[in-house]
Design a protein around this motif. Structure first.
Motif, mmCIF file in Angstrom:
data_model
loop_
_atom_site.group_PDB
_atom_site.id
_atom_site.type_symbol
_atom_site.label_atom_id
_atom_site.label_comp_id
_atom_site.label_asym_id
_atom_site.label_seq_id
_atom_site.Cartn_x
_atom_site.Cartn_y
_atom_site.Cartn_z
ATOM 1 N N LEU A 1 0.850 -1.189 0.000
ATOM 2 C CA LEU A 1 0.000 0.000 0.000
ATOM 3 C C LEU A 1 0.884 1.236 0.000
ATOM 4 C CD1 LEU A 1 -2.798 1.351 0.268
ATOM 5 C CD2 LEU A 1 -2.549 1.149 2.755
ATOM 6 N N GLU A 2 0.624 2.136 -0.915
ATOM 7 C CA GLU A 2 1.347 3.404 -0.991
ATOM 8 C C GLU A 2 0.339 4.548 -0.973
ATOM 9 O OE1 GLU A 2 3.925 3.597 -4.339
ATOM 10 O OE2 GLU A 2 5.275 2.016 -3.619
ATOM 11 N N ILE A 3 0.541 5.492 -0.068
ATOM 12 C CA ILE A 3 -0.355 6.644 0.063
ATOM 13 C C ILE A 3 0.491 7.912 0.079
ATOM 14 C CG2 ILE A 3 -2.068 7.789 1.518
ATOM 15 C CD1 ILE A 3 -2.768 5.034 2.662
ATOM 16 N N ASP A 4 0.083 8.902 -0.686
ATOM 17 C CA ASP A 4 0.767 10.189 -0.722
ATOM 18 C C ASP A 4 -0.258 11.309 -0.654
ATOM 19 O OD1 ASP A 4 3.706 9.572 -1.278
ATOM 20 O OD2 ASP A 4 2.695 8.391 -2.821
ATOM 21 N N ALA A 5 -0.134 12.152 0.364
ATOM 22 C CA ALA A 5 -0.993 13.335 0.446
ATOM 23 C C ALA A 5 -0.490 14.389 -0.530
ATOM 24 C CB ALA A 5 -0.998 13.894 1.866
ATOM 25 N N ALA A 6 -1.393 15.194 -1.025
ATOM 26 C CA ALA A 6 -1.015 16.242 -1.969
ATOM 27 C C ALA A 6 -0.021 17.201 -1.318
ATOM 28 C CB ALA A 6 -2.256 17.011 -2.422
ATOM 29 N N PRO A 7 0.912 17.727 -2.091
ATOM 30 C CA PRO A 7 1.847 18.700 -1.522
ATOM 31 C C PRO A 7 1.139 19.902 -0.906
ATOM 32 C CG PRO A 7 2.583 17.991 -3.687
ATOM 33 C CD PRO A 7 1.202 17.444 -3.502
ATOM 34 N N GLY B 1 3.697 10.853 3.217
ATOM 35 C CA GLY B 1 3.259 9.601 2.626
ATOM 36 C C GLY B 1 3.290 8.471 3.635
ATOM 37 N N TYR B 2 2.740 7.360 3.220
ATOM 38 C CA TYR B 2 2.728 6.155 4.050
ATOM 39 C C TYR B 2 2.974 4.962 3.142
ATOM 40 C CZ TYR B 2 1.131 2.382 7.077
ATOM 41 O OH TYR B 2 1.060 1.227 7.814
ATOM 42 N N ARG B 3 3.836 4.043 3.596
ATOM 43 C CA ARG B 3 4.162 2.838 2.834
ATOM 44 C C ARG B 3 4.018 1.625 3.741
ATOM 45 N NH1 ARG B 3 3.898 6.329 -0.238
ATOM 46 N NH2 ARG B 3 5.290 6.963 -1.943
ATOM 47 N N ALA B 4 3.448 0.562 3.205
ATOM 48 C CA ALA B 4 3.321 -0.679 3.965
ATOM 49 C C ALA B 4 3.474 -1.857 3.025
ATOM 50 C CB ALA B 4 1.969 -0.739 4.681
ATOM 51 N N MET B 5 4.283 -2.825 3.439
ATOM 52 C CA MET B 5 4.459 -4.091 2.722
ATOM 53 C C MET B 5 4.095 -5.190 3.698
ATOM 54 S SD MET B 5 5.634 -4.939 -0.376
ATOM 55 C CE MET B 5 6.037 -6.467 -1.230
ATOM 56 N N ILE B 6 3.027 -5.927 3.408
ATOM 57 C CA ILE B 6 2.481 -6.866 4.369
ATOM 58 C C ILE B 6 2.454 -8.265 3.767
ATOM 59 C CG2 ILE B 6 0.560 -7.319 5.935
ATOM 60 C CD1 ILE B 6 0.279 -4.146 4.142
ATOM 61 N N ALA B 7 2.977 -9.231 4.513
ATOM 62 C CA ALA B 7 2.859 -10.636 4.131
ATOM 63 C C ALA B 7 1.521 -11.164 4.636
ATOM 64 C CB ALA B 7 4.003 -11.456 4.710
ATOM 65 N N GLU C 1 12.773 -5.114 -1.306
ATOM 66 C CA GLU C 1 12.677 -4.802 0.113
ATOM 67 C C GLU C 1 12.955 -6.028 0.990
ATOM 68 O OE1 GLU C 1 9.258 -2.630 1.263
ATOM 69 O OE2 GLU C 1 9.661 -0.978 -0.137
ATOM 70 N N ASP C 2 13.585 -7.038 0.398
ATOM 71 C CA ASP C 2 14.038 -8.225 1.138
ATOM 72 C C ASP C 2 12.916 -8.885 1.928
ATOM 73 O OD1 ASP C 2 16.652 -7.906 0.232
ATOM 74 O OD2 ASP C 2 17.167 -6.559 1.865
ATOM 75 N N GLU C 3 11.771 -9.048 1.287
ATOM 76 C CA GLU C 3 10.651 -9.736 1.918
ATOM 77 C C GLU C 3 10.585 -11.205 1.500
ATOM 78 O OE1 GLU C 3 8.493 -8.572 4.057
ATOM 79 O OE2 GLU C 3 9.014 -6.441 4.071
ATOM 80 N N HIS C 4 11.575 -11.684 0.760
ATOM 81 C CA HIS C 4 11.517 -13.014 0.169
ATOM 82 C C HIS C 4 12.233 -14.082 0.982
ATOM 83 C CE1 HIS C 4 15.334 -11.252 -1.107
ATOM 84 N NE2 HIS C 4 15.794 -12.488 -1.190
ATOM 85 N N ASP C 5 12.793 -13.729 2.131
ATOM 86 C CA ASP C 5 13.631 -14.662 2.874
ATOM 87 C C ASP C 5 12.918 -15.963 3.204
ATOM 88 O OD1 ASP C 5 15.694 -12.909 2.751
ATOM 89 O OD2 ASP C 5 15.410 -12.079 4.762
ATOM 90 N N GLY C 6 11.654 -15.893 3.521
ATOM 91 C CA GLY C 6 10.941 -17.097 3.932
ATOM 92 C C GLY C 6 10.308 -17.876 2.794
ATOM 93 N N LEU C 7 10.556 -17.480 1.555
ATOM 94 C CA LEU C 7 9.926 -18.143 0.412
ATOM 95 C C LEU C 7 10.763 -19.309 -0.079
ATOM 96 C CD1 LEU C 7 8.735 -15.074 -1.704
ATOM 97 C CD2 LEU C 7 7.496 -16.307 0.069
#
Length: 507
Positions: free
Chosen positions: A93-99, A319-325, A365-371
């Motif tokens: 999820l990527e969120i960016d508020a307007a400048p 902004g807000y960034r989230a990477m969720i398994a 983002e190195d989220e693949h370690d457990g795959l």
């Protein structure tokens, strides 16, 4: 493709001793939404001189012309999902508020309502006036009226005056004793008089009421509603409670007893600290003049307990960034909040284009370690990404990959044993017979080119030695001539040894 960011046109001169200029350029963006009008931006600071090339190769100087993209409407958000297996997947999820969430009001009519009751000391009255000055620093083209109240309300200026004339109007009001307070604290009277003063005014209309909130015991918020109903329909009303502190700050307080008055009239109740001489005060009170954040910011529809904390307030430009398994990645999320008193809600659904980007983020983002390898392969193919199990070779169009540096057995050559016909009866994959190592051409293993990879010098030397050994062993029993082909057999004493060095017993 997103148009967020700055677009640059880079013009470089690669020939010396000439002159030139860029006289015009524009950029046209076609929105993805059907029926939306194209967006066209054109450079205005033209013509621009193009520097002459330096004495070298001409790459040293260049002119950069920047055109800002169209303004972002409040907030941009993207959601992506990728499946690695039945048990594993990922959501991004990527969120960016307007400048800039909203623009400053232009040619606004602003009425400040000041509490001058006996409960307000002179120092707090001065703090109220500092807040007024800080507010007006953002809207120098505004027209201003001042209403003061105690038991009753009265207009301090009697008319709307320009910002540049505020000091003179205040001095005149003080001389007339208008700012001198008395008993009582009739906030609704001050709000009603301010609303009446705005009637017939054109352009944006604002009411900013400042009070210590020490009102009479019989005061009810419902008294303010009919008073403010007299204002033009789009009027925004803020309530401000000055606080004493050594630094300037502003804080939204929706839990205050008076907050519903502002919320019901498009505004917010703020607590504000306005110490004397604080140069940051003007910047601090910008949130009174225009919205600068999405308050009560929340995200529903996805478990973010393992992601970074969701901010309660998303400020403009943030902004807000989230990477969720997750076993079942989210297909949509709901973003909610408040911009001043206006409810904000946005439903964000995953898009195929960002699904592919999400797959690539799994590795970046190195989220693949457990795959597992199979899961990594599936995700890498979905995102066309370089990973521990995939790689890419970049070549020019129409040019075959080079085999330079690869050994012969690495170029479409494979070694197999299934086709060997050894001594004895029976059928081998490569033919049958007694004591013959010949085989039919049709039985040779299919050649599969191997992916080119970088080789270190030590590995190359080791492979060269192995190649020489195989060449020496490349002979059939009783035949001194080298044999061409794959899966070769040589005889050493009573053993047969294949090309990989494995010993095969011969009866």
């Amino acid at each position: 493709m997103s148009s967020l960011g700055a677009w640059h046109l880079v013009v470089s001169d690669h020939a010396g001793f000439d002159v030139g200029s860029l006289d015009a350029w524009s950029l046209t963006l076609t929105p993805a939404k059907a029926g939306a009008a194209p967006i066209r931006a054109a450079a205005v600071d033209l013509p621009r001189f193009i520097p002459d090339a330096p004495d070298g190769d001409g790459d040293g100087d260049h002119a950069v012309i920047e055109v800002e993209p169209p303004p972002l409407a409040t907030l941009a958000a993207r959601l992506g999902r990728v499946i690695a297996s039945a048990e594993r997947g990922f959501t991004r999820l990527e969120i960016d508020a307007a400048p800039r969430l909203r623009e400053l009001p232009r040619r606004a009519s602003v009425v400040f309502v000041l509490d001058v009751s006996r409960s307000v000391p002179e120092a707090e009255t001065a703090a109220q006036l500092r807040i007024v000055d800080a507010y007006l620093s953002h809207v120098p083209d505004a027209s201003v009226e001042l209403v003061v109240f105690d038991r009753t309300a009265r207009r301090a200026f009697g008319q709307f005056v320009a910002v540049k004339d505020i000091a003179a109007a205040l001095a005149k009001a003080r001389a007339a004793g208008t700012l001198t307070g008395g008993n009582g604290s009739a906030l609704e009277e001050g709000l009603g008089l301010a609303a009446t003063a705005l009637q017939g005014r054109h352009g944006p209309t604002r009411i900013v009421a400042l009070t210590d909130a020490l009102l009479r015991t019989r005061f009810r918020n419902a008294l303010a509603d009919p008073a403010l109903a007299q204002a033009p329909g789009a009027t925004i009303t803020h309530l401000v409670i000055p606080e004493q502190d050594s630094e300037a700050w502003i804080r939204r307080d929706d839990a205050h007893d008076l907050a519903p008055i502002a919320d019901g009239h498009r505004g917010v109740l703020f607590a504000v600290s306005a110490p004397e001489g604080d140069k940051a005060l003007a910047k601090t009170v910008l949130g009174l003049v225009r919205p600068i954040a999405i308050d009560h910011f929340a995200i529903r529809g996805v478990d973010l307990s393992e992601a970074q904390a969701v901010p309660e307030t998303l400020r403009e430009g943030a902004g807000y960034r989230a990477m969720i398994a997750a076993k079942d990645p989210a297909r949509s999320v709901v973003i909610t909040g408040k911009i001043w008193a206006t409810q904000f809600r946005r439903v964000v659904r995953h898009e195929p284009g960002f699904d592919a980007a999400t797959a690539a983020f799994v590795f970046s983002e190195d989220e693949h370690d457990g795959l597992t390898n199979e899961e990594m392969l599936r995700v890498a193919f979905a995102g066309r990404a370089v990973s521990p199990v995939t790689s890419y070779l970049a070549t020019e169009p129409g040019v075959r990959p080079s085999t330079e540096g690869l050994l012969g057995e690495e170029i479409g050559e494979s070694i197999g044993l299934a086709g060997l016909g050894l001594v004895g009866a029976g059928a081998g994959g490569g033919g049958s017979g007694a004591g013959s190592c010949r085989r039919s051409r049709a039985s040779w293993p299919r050649r599969r080119p191997l992916r080119r990879r970088a080789q270190t010098s030590e590995r190359l030397e080791g492979r060269a030695r192995a190649r020489d050994d195989r060449r020496r062993d490349r002979r059939c029993p009783g035949d001194e001539r080298p044999r061409q082909g794959h899966g070769r057999v040589s005889r050493r004493g009573s053993l047969a040894i294949d090309a990989s060095g494995r010993r095969l017993a011969i009866p």
